[in-house]
Design a protein around this motif. Structure first.
Motif, short mmCIF file in Angstrom:
data_model
loop_
_atom_site.label_atom_id
_atom_site.label_comp_id
_atom_site.label_asym_id
_atom_site.label_seq_id
_atom_site.Cartn_x
_atom_site.Cartn_y
_atom_site.Cartn_z
N ALA A 268 11.49 -30.17 -1.70
CA ALA A 268 11.64 -31.40 -0.91
C ALA A 268 12.52 -32.41 -1.64
O ALA A 268 13.39 -33.06 -1.04
N HIS A 269 12.30 -32.56 -2.94
CA HIS A 269 13.10 -33.49 -3.74
C HIS A 269 14.56 -33.08 -3.76
O HIS A 269 15.46 -33.90 -3.56
N LEU A 270 14.82 -31.79 -4.00
CA LEU A 270 16.20 -31.31 -4.06
C LEU A 270 16.88 -31.41 -2.70
O LEU A 270 18.09 -31.69 -2.62
N ARG A 271 16.14 -31.20 -1.63
CA ARG A 271 16.74 -31.32 -0.29
C ARG A 271 17.13 -32.77 0.00
O ARG A 271 18.14 -33.03 0.66
N ARG A 272 16.33 -33.72 -0.47
CA ARG A 272 16.70 -35.13 -0.29
C ARG A 272 18.01 -35.43 -1.00
O ARG A 272 18.88 -36.15 -0.48
N LEU A 273 18.16 -34.87 -2.20
CA LEU A 273 19.42 -35.05 -2.93
C LEU A 273 20.58 -34.39 -2.18
O LEU A 273 21.67 -34.97 -2.05
N LEU A 274 20.36 -33.18 -1.69
CA LEU A 274 21.39 -32.48 -0.93
C LEU A 274 21.79 -33.28 0.31
O LEU A 274 22.98 -33.41 0.63
N ASP A 275 20.79 -33.80 1.02
CA ASP A 275 21.08 -34.58 2.22
C ASP A 275 21.93 -35.80 1.88
O ASP A 275 22.87 -36.14 2.61
N SER A 276 21.60 -36.47 0.79
CA SER A 276 22.34 -37.67 0.39
C SER A 276 23.79 -37.34 0.09
O SER A 276 24.72 -38.03 0.56
N TYR A 277 24.02 -36.28 -0.67
CA TYR A 277 25.39 -35.91 -1.02
C TYR A 277 26.16 -35.39 0.19
O TYR A 277 27.37 -35.59 0.32
N VAL B 44 16.68 -23.81 -1.37
CA VAL B 44 17.69 -24.80 -1.74
C VAL B 44 18.97 -24.09 -2.18
O VAL B 44 20.08 -24.50 -1.87
N LEU B 45 18.81 -23.01 -2.92
CA LEU B 45 19.93 -22.16 -3.31
C LEU B 45 19.63 -20.75 -2.84
O LEU B 45 18.54 -20.24 -3.09
N LEU B 46 20.56 -20.15 -2.10
CA LEU B 46 20.34 -18.78 -1.65
C LEU B 46 20.06 -17.90 -2.85
O LEU B 46 20.79 -17.94 -3.84
N LEU C 105 15.61 -23.45 -8.61
CA LEU C 105 16.23 -23.63 -7.29
C LEU C 105 15.75 -22.60 -6.28
O LEU C 105 15.65 -22.89 -5.09
N THR C 106 15.46 -21.39 -6.72
CA THR C 106 15.08 -20.33 -5.79
C THR C 106 13.58 -20.12 -5.69
O THR C 106 13.10 -19.58 -4.69
N GLN C 107 12.82 -20.53 -6.71
CA GLN C 107 11.38 -20.27 -6.70
C GLN C 107 10.56 -21.52 -6.98
O GLN C 107 9.43 -21.44 -7.42
#
Length: 339
Positions: free
Chosen positions: A16-25, A290-292, A7-9
């Motif tokens: 990009a993939h994780l942000r799409r998931l975040l946006d959806s949720y 994606v994660l601080l 998540l951090t590195q």
């Protein structure tokens, strides 16, 4: 550890993939709260006001050491471009000044493996800098004549963060709310510090600062409950203790109290959905992890600092960039149990 590393590195593709998931949720959560997401977000960002905690200001200052990987800088810049007003109380400025005093004292004394190295000093050393250079570096933030005013000026000029106290709002709050918040913060601060030997005066001061930020924001909102996307007043903190405040207040007062706390990661998501977000703000948010990086926020143990300084003394002739790389590699190796 593996999950946090991803998540951090992670790579750009992973992010990009994780942000799409975040946006959806995020969209799903907003739709459950309001049928008109854009209208709700316009309300958030028209007159939005955020008070920043010490746990946000110190990493912001630490990022002065980095050439890249500056999530707090990026977040604050995105807030500015989104016309969110950013504030800090006098109490937080005092805490920052006290932290710098502790760093200077430790740097001058040489410290000891029995002590907990202050955050800014540990960041300074781990980035390849000699301990005896810290006193000069911290002059970026303050001088000797009026350090509180200097810190206030630094935050205002560099980041547009203005001092705005909330004590008047706290004084207007119901007595029951003030007492419940004081009891919560006192208990949590005592538990956190354990046997650190903090005196009652400093403990009272820390509790008062937390009460001012949390109760002050709650009081600014009033008793209305427009829903999680409707509030315009927030307290931005990375302190995990803030997350337990709402339930603690509810159990004492017998009524729901919406949490004044907003997490940096959640604020990033709100900013990403801001209507007509400027390109520069969008670019800044794209650099936010994606994660601080919680590992960066943690204070490094003093025995690890001793290791860092040993390595630095062995390679004093190398360029700062190479020293930093060697230090980073060695610290990461020791963190994971390598030799």
């Amino acid at each position: 550890e593996v999950i946090e590393m991803v998540l951090t590195q992670g790579t750009e593709a992973t992010d990009a993939h994780l942000r799409r998931l975040l946006d959806s949720y995020t969209v799903l959560a907003m739709l459950k709260s309001t049928p008109d997401v854009q209208k709700a977000l316009r309300k958030v960002f028209s007159g939005g006001q955020i008070w920043l905690d010490t746990s946000v200001i110190l990493p912001l200052m630490a990022e002065e050491l980095y050439s890249n990987g500056t999530p707090m800088h990026d977040l604050i810049r995105a807030c500015q471009l989104s016309e969110i007003k950013l504030f800090v109380t006098t109490g937080v400025i005092e805490e920052v000044n006290s932290h710098l005093n502790g760093c200077v004292s430790t740097a001058r004394s040489g410290g000891s493996s029995s002590y907990r190295m202050p955050f800014l000093l540990s960041e300074y050393i781990v980035n390849g800098n000699p301990r005896n250079g810290f006193v000069k570096w911290q002059e970026n933030f303050r001088g000797t004549e009026n350090p509180l005013l200097d810190i206030e000026e630094y935050l205002r000029v560099e980041f547009g963060i203005v001092r705005h106290d909330l004590q008047d709002e706290v004084d207007k709050a119901a007595k029951e709310l003030r007492i419940a918040a004081q009891d919560y913060w006192r208990e949590e601060q005592q538990r956190r510090r354990g046997g650190s030997g903090i005196d009652s005066v400093n403990l009272d001061r820390l509790v008062a600062h937390d009460v001012e930020n949390s109760v002050g924001v709650i009081q600014l909102r009033g008793r209305s409950n427009p829903g999680p996307t409707g509030y315009q007043h927030w307290w931005l903190t990375t302190d995990r203790l803030g997350k337990g405040l709402s339930s603690a207040l509810e159990s004492v007062l017998g009524e729901p109290i919406a949490s004044p706390v907003i997490d940096p990661g959640f604020l990033v998501q709100l900013l990403r959905f801001r209507p007509h977000s400027p390109e520069e703000a969008t670019a800044a948010l794209g650099r936010f992890p994606v994660l601080l990086g919680l590992a960066k926020m943690d204070v490094i143990p003093s025995d690890m600092i001793d290791v860092v300084e040993e390595i630095r003394n062995e390679i004093p002739s190398l360029k700062p960039r190479i020293i930093q790389r060697r230090l980073r590699d060695e610290v990461n190796k020791r963190k994971t149990g390598g030799h």
